[in-house]
Design a protein around this motif. Sequence first.
Motif, PDB file in Angstrom:
ATOM      1  N   VAL A  40       0.852  -1.190   0.000  1.00 41.28           N
ATOM      2  CA  VAL A  40       0.000   0.000   0.000  1.00 41.28           C
ATOM      3  C   VAL A  40       0.889   1.241   0.000  1.00 41.28           C
ATOM      4  O   VAL A  40       2.067   1.183   0.334  1.00 41.28           O
ATOM      5  N   SER A  80      -4.728   9.080   3.386  1.00 38.48           N
ATOM      6  CA  SER A  80      -5.492   8.221   2.489  1.00 38.48           C
ATOM      7  C   SER A  80      -4.581   7.091   2.046  1.00 38.48           C
ATOM      8  O   SER A  80      -3.363   7.175   2.153  1.00 38.48           O
ATOM      9  N   CYS A  81      -5.193   6.027   1.570  1.00 37.72           N
ATOM     10  CA  CYS A  81      -4.456   4.792   1.291  1.00 37.72           C
ATOM     11  C   CYS A  81      -4.723   4.331  -0.141  1.00 37.72           C
ATOM     12  O   CYS A  81      -5.851   4.391  -0.629  1.00 37.72           O
ATOM     13  N   ILE A  82      -3.657   3.871  -0.808  1.00 35.29           N
ATOM     14  CA  ILE A  82      -3.764   3.358  -2.172  1.00 35.29           C
ATOM     15  C   ILE A  82      -3.283   1.918  -2.181  1.00 35.29           C
ATOM     16  O   ILE A  82      -2.190   1.618  -1.695  1.00 35.29           O
ATOM     17  N   SER A  84      -4.892  -2.491  -3.007  1.00 36.46           N
ATOM     18  CA  SER A  84      -6.035  -3.383  -2.795  1.00 36.46           C
ATOM     19  C   SER A  84      -6.176  -3.799  -1.336  1.00 36.46           C
ATOM     20  O   SER A  84      -7.253  -4.194  -0.906  1.00 36.46           O
ATOM     21  N   CYS A  86      -5.864  -1.820   1.254  1.00 37.88           N
ATOM     22  CA  CYS A  86      -6.234  -0.673   2.090  1.00 37.88           C
ATOM     23  C   CYS A  86      -7.573  -0.880   2.789  1.00 37.88           C
ATOM     24  O   CYS A  86      -8.505  -1.437   2.195  1.00 37.88           O
ATOM     25  N   GLU A  88     -11.198   0.007   3.715  1.00 38.50           N
ATOM     26  CA  GLU A  88     -12.180   0.691   2.865  1.00 38.50           C
ATOM     27  C   GLU A  88     -12.351   2.150   3.264  1.00 38.50           C
ATOM     28  O   GLU A  88     -12.468   3.039   2.414  1.00 38.50           O
ATOM     29  N   SER A  89     -12.314   2.437   4.551  1.00 38.34           N
ATOM     30  CA  SER A  89     -12.568   3.797   5.030  1.00 38.34           C
ATOM     31  C   SER A  89     -11.449   4.766   4.692  1.00 38.34           C
ATOM     32  O   SER A  89     -11.627   5.983   4.756  1.00 38.34           O
ATOM     33  N   ARG A  91      -9.488   4.480   1.745  1.00 33.05           N
ATOM     34  CA  ARG A  91      -9.102   4.427   0.331  1.00 33.05           C
ATOM     35  C   ARG A  91      -9.136   5.816  -0.312  1.00 33.05           C
ATOM     36  O   ARG A  91     -10.065   6.593  -0.087  1.00 33.05           O
ATOM     37  N   ALA A 125      -2.604   5.163  -9.269  1.00 35.75           N
ATOM     38  CA  ALA A 125      -3.096   4.333  -8.171  1.00 35.75           C
ATOM     39  C   ALA A 125      -3.318   2.924  -8.699  1.00 35.75           C
ATOM     40  O   ALA A 125      -4.107   2.718  -9.627  1.00 35.75           O
ATOM     41  N   GLU A 130       0.769   3.245  -4.854  1.00 35.52           N
ATOM     42  CA  GLU A 130       1.018   4.332  -5.806  1.00 35.52           C
ATOM     43  C   GLU A 130       2.336   4.097  -6.529  1.00 35.52           C
ATOM     44  O   GLU A 130       3.351   3.762  -5.911  1.00 35.52           O
TER      45      GLU A 130
END
Length: 206
Positions: A40, A80-82, A84, A86, A88-89, A91, A125, A130
């Motif tokens: 991530v 924020s997270c990039i 699969s 991550c 859900e809250s 992303r 992304a 990233e």
Amino acid sequence: MNLFRNLPFAGTAYAAAAICIAASSVDAQAVDIAAPERTVTIRFEYGGDGITGQLISFEENRLRIETTVGTITIPAEDVSCIGSACPESLRLAVDASPIVLTSLDGQITLSGDLIEIAGNEYVVATAAGELRIETDKVTCQGEGCVVEVSAPVFGGPVVLTNGATEISGNLVGVDETSYLVEVENLGAIRVQLDTFTCTGEGCPAG
């Protein structure tokens, strides 16, 4: 040649205040940090570089990530997270701009959602976080791609005019500052582009 690179750990003062490098080993029940599907990238709302690594856990509103500098704990605030893996809250919300990038030799293909074009790099992304890819090292398919501008078409007879001064010849070159004109009995001469007006079929298009 490294076309596809993750963002490195950024040691800004703000990030240093929010991040704790853990000295303890990884929990026995933590996920396999070597698994590429756990990769991530964490981005900070204040800007700057992000942090890329393997997500170990997300508990008590904190992310634990294994990076090249060790295990890092990051409060899940203003980030924020990039990737699969991550939560859900967290992303990153990206406008749907899917692109496919292929290395010039055709051996590497990558797809994802375009975040931005920063300088000469696509920032994408992907499921593995990233990635930044140099625009001149890949071909791109998709609406977010850099639009290639065709080189101006020129060559042939021209007349360059500056007041009463006229230079007639064949235009053989042009750059950002000058025309290169082949003139009979004089050979190739260079003329300032911003001081002469070009007329004739050999002038650059547009």
